[in-house]
Write a protein that holds these residues in place. Structure first.
Motif, PDB file in Angstrom:
ATOM      1  N   ALA A  23       2.275   3.229  -8.040  1.00  0.00           N
ATOM      2  CA  ALA A  23       1.659   4.282  -7.241  1.00  0.00           C
ATOM      3  C   ALA A  23       0.387   3.817  -6.539  1.00  0.00           C
ATOM      4  O   ALA A  23      -0.310   4.627  -5.931  1.00  0.00           O
ATOM      5  N   GLN A  24       0.092   2.543  -6.602  1.00  0.00           N
ATOM      6  CA  GLN A  24      -1.137   2.045  -5.980  1.00  0.00           C
ATOM      7  C   GLN A  24      -0.944   1.894  -4.468  1.00  0.00           C
ATOM      8  O   GLN A  24       0.174   1.716  -3.986  1.00  0.00           O
ATOM      9  N   PRO A  25      -2.039   1.975  -3.710  1.00  0.00           N
ATOM     10  CA  PRO A  25      -1.927   1.969  -2.245  1.00  0.00           C
ATOM     11  C   PRO A  25      -1.185   0.757  -1.682  1.00  0.00           C
ATOM     12  O   PRO A  25      -0.392   0.899  -0.751  1.00  0.00           O
ATOM     13  N   ARG A  26      -1.423  -0.396  -2.262  1.00  0.00           N
ATOM     14  CA  ARG A  26      -0.756  -1.619  -1.784  1.00  0.00           C
ATOM     15  C   ARG A  26       0.758  -1.467  -1.906  1.00  0.00           C
ATOM     16  O   ARG A  26       1.510  -1.842  -1.010  1.00  0.00           O
ATOM     17  N   ASN A  27       1.209  -0.908  -3.019  1.00  0.00           N
ATOM     18  CA  ASN A  27       2.639  -0.731  -3.249  1.00  0.00           C
ATOM     19  C   ASN A  27       3.202   0.389  -2.379  1.00  0.00           C
ATOM     20  O   ASN A  27       4.282   0.244  -1.801  1.00  0.00           O
ATOM     21  N   LEU A  28       2.489   1.502  -2.312  1.00  0.00           N
ATOM     22  CA  LEU A  28       2.942   2.645  -1.512  1.00  0.00           C
ATOM     23  C   LEU A  28       3.106   2.252  -0.045  1.00  0.00           C
ATOM     24  O   LEU A  28       4.193   2.356   0.523  1.00  0.00           O
ATOM     25  N   GLY A  62       5.208  -1.249   0.389  1.00  0.00           N
ATOM     26  CA  GLY A  62       6.631  -1.055   0.100  1.00  0.00           C
ATOM     27  C   GLY A  62       7.347  -0.285   1.195  1.00  0.00           C
ATOM     28  O   GLY A  62       8.441  -0.669   1.628  1.00  0.00           O
ATOM     29  N   HIS A  63       6.721   0.793   1.660  1.00  0.00           N
ATOM     30  CA  HIS A  63       7.359   1.581   2.718  1.00  0.00           C
ATOM     31  C   HIS A  63       7.462   0.784   4.023  1.00  0.00           C
ATOM     32  O   HIS A  63       8.505   0.799   4.686  1.00  0.00           O
ATOM     33  N   LEU A  64       6.395   0.094   4.403  1.00  0.00           N
ATOM     34  CA  LEU A  64       6.445  -0.693   5.644  1.00  0.00           C
ATOM     35  C   LEU A  64       7.464  -1.826   5.557  1.00  0.00           C
ATOM     36  O   LEU A  64       8.251  -2.041   6.487  1.00  0.00           O
ATOM     37  N   HIS A  98       7.655  -0.313  -4.930  1.00  0.00           N
ATOM     38  CA  HIS A  98       7.460   1.137  -4.829  1.00  0.00           C
ATOM     39  C   HIS A  98       8.877   1.714  -4.720  1.00  0.00           C
ATOM     40  O   HIS A  98       9.458   1.731  -3.620  1.00  0.00           O
ATOM     41  N   PRO A  99       9.471   2.132  -5.842  1.00  0.00           N
ATOM     42  CA  PRO A  99      10.881   2.535  -5.848  1.00  0.00           C
ATOM     43  C   PRO A  99      11.321   3.491  -4.731  1.00  0.00           C
ATOM     44  O   PRO A  99      12.390   3.284  -4.158  1.00  0.00           O
TER      45      PRO A  99
END
Length: 152
Positions: A54-59, A62-64, A102-103
């Protein structure tokens, strides 16, 4: 038991507010800032905010990353089912290899390919939506901490 329901209520309110804000901005700006995988991101951001997932780097990363994979594989002259399979697998592999797991972002290649998105989708929806979602979740968590500290 009561504490579990209190935490569930806190997560419910936070997620509802965040999705409501993104949806409201969609209408006001006439620009899509909301996509289905963000609903799943809210599970992590509001139920498990301390999780590495849930950390910003992953959120944001991961989405990008996975949206880029979907957009890139869209150009391959393959049947849609093969494009989707390759894009999801590659997206997951790249997230894991780059430490950006980020699942909910695993759904992005499917979204991109099934709706025929183009490259502007990255900077018009994915990036601003993910950043706003992170900002809303952090603001909500800080407001909760402030309220808790005032109660003590």
């Amino acid at each position: 038991m009561i504490m579990a329901w209190k935490e569930a209520g806190v997560a419910w309110v936070g997620a509802a507010l965040a999705i409501g804000v993104l949806g409201g901005l969609d209408l006001g700006l006439r620009q899509a800032l909301l996509m289905a995988p963000f609903g799943a991101s809210c599970v992590l951001l509001f139920s498990l905010p301390q999780s590495p997932l849930a950390q910003p780097r992953n959120l944001v990363g991961g989405h990008l990353l996975t949206a880029c994979v979907g957009l890139a594989l869209q150009a391959l002259p393959l049947p849609p089912e093969v494009q989707m399979a390759l894009a999801v697998g590659l997206g997951i592999g790249l997230m894991q290899g780059l430490g950006l797991i980020h699942p909910p972002a695993g759904a992005n290649p499917l979204l991109v390919l099934m709706t025929g998105q183009s490259w502007p989708f990255l900077w018009q929806t994915v990036l601003p939506g993910a950043l706003l979602l992170w900002l809303l979740s952090r603001s909500y968590q800080r407001a909760r901490q402030w309220k808790i500290s005032r109660e003590v």
